[in-house]
Write a protein that holds these residues in place. Structure first.
Motif, PDB file in Angstrom:
ATOM      1  N   GLN A  28       5.659   8.909  -2.111  1.00  0.00           N
ATOM      2  CA  GLN A  28       7.020   8.516  -1.756  1.00  0.00           C
ATOM      3  C   GLN A  28       7.008   7.471  -0.634  1.00  0.00           C
ATOM      4  N   ALA A  29       6.092   7.621   0.311  1.00  0.00           N
ATOM      5  CA  ALA A  29       5.976   6.641   1.398  1.00  0.00           C
ATOM      6  C   ALA A  29       5.587   5.275   0.835  1.00  0.00           C
ATOM      7  N   LEU A  30       4.632   5.247  -0.094  1.00  0.00           N
ATOM      8  CA  LEU A  30       4.223   3.985  -0.700  1.00  0.00           C
ATOM      9  C   LEU A  30       5.363   3.350  -1.486  1.00  0.00           C
ATOM     10  N   GLU A  31       6.171   4.177  -2.154  1.00  0.00           N
ATOM     11  CA  GLU A  31       7.333   3.655  -2.881  1.00  0.00           C
ATOM     12  C   GLU A  31       8.354   3.062  -1.909  1.00  0.00           C
ATOM     13  N   GLU A  32       8.553   3.714  -0.784  1.00  0.00           N
ATOM     14  CA  GLU A  32       9.487   3.214   0.224  1.00  0.00           C
ATOM     15  C   GLU A  32       8.970   1.899   0.829  1.00  0.00           C
ATOM     16  N   ILE A  33       7.670   1.828   1.072  1.00  0.00           N
ATOM     17  CA  ILE A  33       7.076   0.578   1.565  1.00  0.00           C
ATOM     18  C   ILE A  33       7.321  -0.532   0.555  1.00  0.00           C
ATOM     19  N   ARG A  34       7.099  -0.223  -0.695  1.00  0.00           N
ATOM     20  CA  ARG A  34       7.284  -1.215  -1.777  1.00  0.00           C
ATOM     21  C   ARG A  34       8.715  -1.722  -1.817  1.00  0.00           C
ATOM     22  N   LYS A  35       9.692  -0.823  -1.627  1.00  0.00           N
ATOM     23  CA  LYS A  35      11.104  -1.232  -1.631  1.00  0.00           C
ATOM     24  C   LYS A  35      11.428  -2.118  -0.435  1.00  0.00           C
ATOM     25  N   ASN A  36      10.870  -1.756   0.734  1.00  0.00           N
ATOM     26  CA  ASN A  36      11.172  -2.498   1.960  1.00  0.00           C
ATOM     27  C   ASN A  36      10.325  -3.760   2.127  1.00  0.00           C
ATOM     28  N   CYS A  37       9.210  -3.813   1.453  1.00  0.00           N
ATOM     29  CA  CYS A  37       8.284  -4.960   1.569  1.00  0.00           C
ATOM     30  C   CYS A  37       7.867  -5.400   0.166  1.00  0.00           C
ATOM     31  N   PRO A  38       8.807  -5.930  -0.620  1.00  0.00           N
ATOM     32  CA  PRO A  38       8.476  -6.272  -2.013  1.00  0.00           C
ATOM     33  C   PRO A  38       7.428  -7.374  -2.151  1.00  0.00           C
ATOM     34  N   HIS A  39       7.142  -8.091  -1.070  1.00  0.00           N
ATOM     35  CA  HIS A  39       6.129  -9.143  -1.112  1.00  0.00           C
ATOM     36  C   HIS A  39       4.701  -8.586  -1.125  1.00  0.00           C
ATOM     37  N   ILE A  40       4.545  -7.289  -0.825  1.00  0.00           N
ATOM     38  CA  ILE A  40       3.218  -6.667  -0.898  1.00  0.00           C
ATOM     39  C   ILE A  40       3.052  -6.119  -2.314  1.00  0.00           C
ATOM     40  N   PRO A  41       2.084  -6.612  -3.067  1.00  0.00           N
ATOM     41  CA  PRO A  41       1.889  -6.124  -4.434  1.00  0.00           C
ATOM     42  C   PRO A  41       1.583  -4.622  -4.475  1.00  0.00           C
ATOM     43  N   GLU A  42       2.149  -3.960  -5.447  1.00  0.00           N
ATOM     44  CA  GLU A  42       1.929  -2.519  -5.613  1.00  0.00           C
ATOM     45  C   GLU A  42       0.437  -2.209  -5.720  1.00  0.00           C
ATOM     46  N   GLN A  43      -0.297  -3.062  -6.380  1.00  0.00           N
ATOM     47  CA  GLN A  43      -1.743  -2.878  -6.559  1.00  0.00           C
ATOM     48  C   GLN A  43      -2.450  -2.781  -5.208  1.00  0.00           C
ATOM     49  N   HIS A  44      -2.030  -3.579  -4.242  1.00  0.00           N
ATOM     50  CA  HIS A  44      -2.663  -3.540  -2.923  1.00  0.00           C
ATOM     51  C   HIS A  44      -2.370  -2.226  -2.207  1.00  0.00           C
ATOM     52  N   LEU A  45      -1.172  -1.704  -2.402  1.00  0.00           N
ATOM     53  CA  LEU A  45      -0.831  -0.422  -1.780  1.00  0.00           C
ATOM     54  C   LEU A  45      -1.594   0.724  -2.430  1.00  0.00           C
ATOM     55  N   MET A  46      -1.684   0.709  -3.747  1.00  0.00           N
ATOM     56  CA  MET A  46      -2.315   1.811  -4.470  1.00  0.00           C
ATOM     57  C   MET A  46      -3.833   1.843  -4.277  1.00  0.00           C
ATOM     58  N   LYS A  47      -4.444   0.695  -4.002  1.00  0.00           N
ATOM     59  CA  LYS A  47      -5.895   0.634  -3.826  1.00  0.00           C
ATOM     60  C   LYS A  47      -6.319   0.745  -2.365  1.00  0.00           C
ATOM     61  N   ALA A  48      -5.351   0.776  -1.460  1.00  0.00           N
ATOM     62  CA  ALA A  48      -5.682   0.831  -0.035  1.00  0.00           C
ATOM     63  C   ALA A  48      -6.365   2.148   0.317  1.00  0.00           C
ATOM     64  N   LEU A  49      -7.238   2.085   1.310  1.00  0.00           N
ATOM     65  CA  LEU A  49      -7.786   3.306   1.894  1.00  0.00           C
ATOM     66  C   LEU A  49      -6.672   3.926   2.724  1.00  0.00           C
ATOM     67  N   LEU A  50      -6.483   5.224   2.589  1.00  0.00           N
ATOM     68  CA  LEU A  50      -5.384   5.911   3.254  1.00  0.00           C
ATOM     69  C   LEU A  50      -5.905   6.898   4.291  1.00  0.00           C
ATOM     70  N   PHE A  51      -5.263   6.895   5.433  1.00  0.00           N
ATOM     71  CA  PHE A  51      -5.592   7.832   6.506  1.00  0.00           C
ATOM     72  C   PHE A  51      -4.287   8.431   7.020  1.00  0.00           C
ATOM     73  N   VAL A  52      -4.261   9.747   7.177  1.00  0.00           N
ATOM     74  CA  VAL A  52      -3.117  10.416   7.797  1.00  0.00           C
ATOM     75  C   VAL A  52      -3.630  11.039   9.084  1.00  0.00           C
ATOM     76  N   ASN A  53      -3.038  10.626  10.179  1.00  0.00           N
ATOM     77  CA  ASN A  53      -3.455  11.106  11.499  1.00  0.00           C
ATOM     78  C   ASN A  53      -4.966  10.979  11.683  1.00  0.00           C
ATOM     79  N   LYS A  54      -5.492   9.827  11.268  1.00  0.00           N
ATOM     80  CA  LYS A  54      -6.904   9.442  11.406  1.00  0.00           C
ATOM     81  C   LYS A  54      -7.855  10.235  10.506  1.00  0.00           C
TER      82      LYS A  54
END
Length: 82
Positions: A28-54
């Motif tokens: 849901q956070a990635l979807e919200e990022i996509r809505k607020n930052c449509p210039h970032i391709p979805e592919q870049h968000l989905m392939k990113a390394l993810l860390f929650v609280n390090k």
């Protein structure tokens, strides 16, 4: 609110350091990022390394991790080198 921080080429290429999103799953956070930052391709968000609280998230279940108020989600693009 959840603070989302961007590192590496995602930060540089799209001139973004951080944004705030609402509580929910990582997906849901990635979807919200996509809505607020449509210039970032979805592919870049989905392939990113993810860390929650390090803590690194891996595997398909990483998208279902729940984020709560005060959490920090970090996105780092996977690097390649030669």
């Amino acid at each position: 609110m959840i603070i989302v921080k961007f590192f590496g080429l995602i930060s540089v290429d799209y001139n973004i350091r951080n944004i705030m999103v609402t509580e929910g799953s990582v997906k849901q956070a990635l979807e919200e990022i996509r809505k607020n930052c449509p210039h970032i391709p979805e592919q870049h968000l989905m392939k990113a390394l993810l860390f929650v609280n390090k803590q690194h998230l891996s595997g398909n279940k990483r998208f279902s991790v729940l984020l709560k108020d005060g959490d920090e989600l970090a996105l780092i693009n996977p690097s390649s080198g030669g």
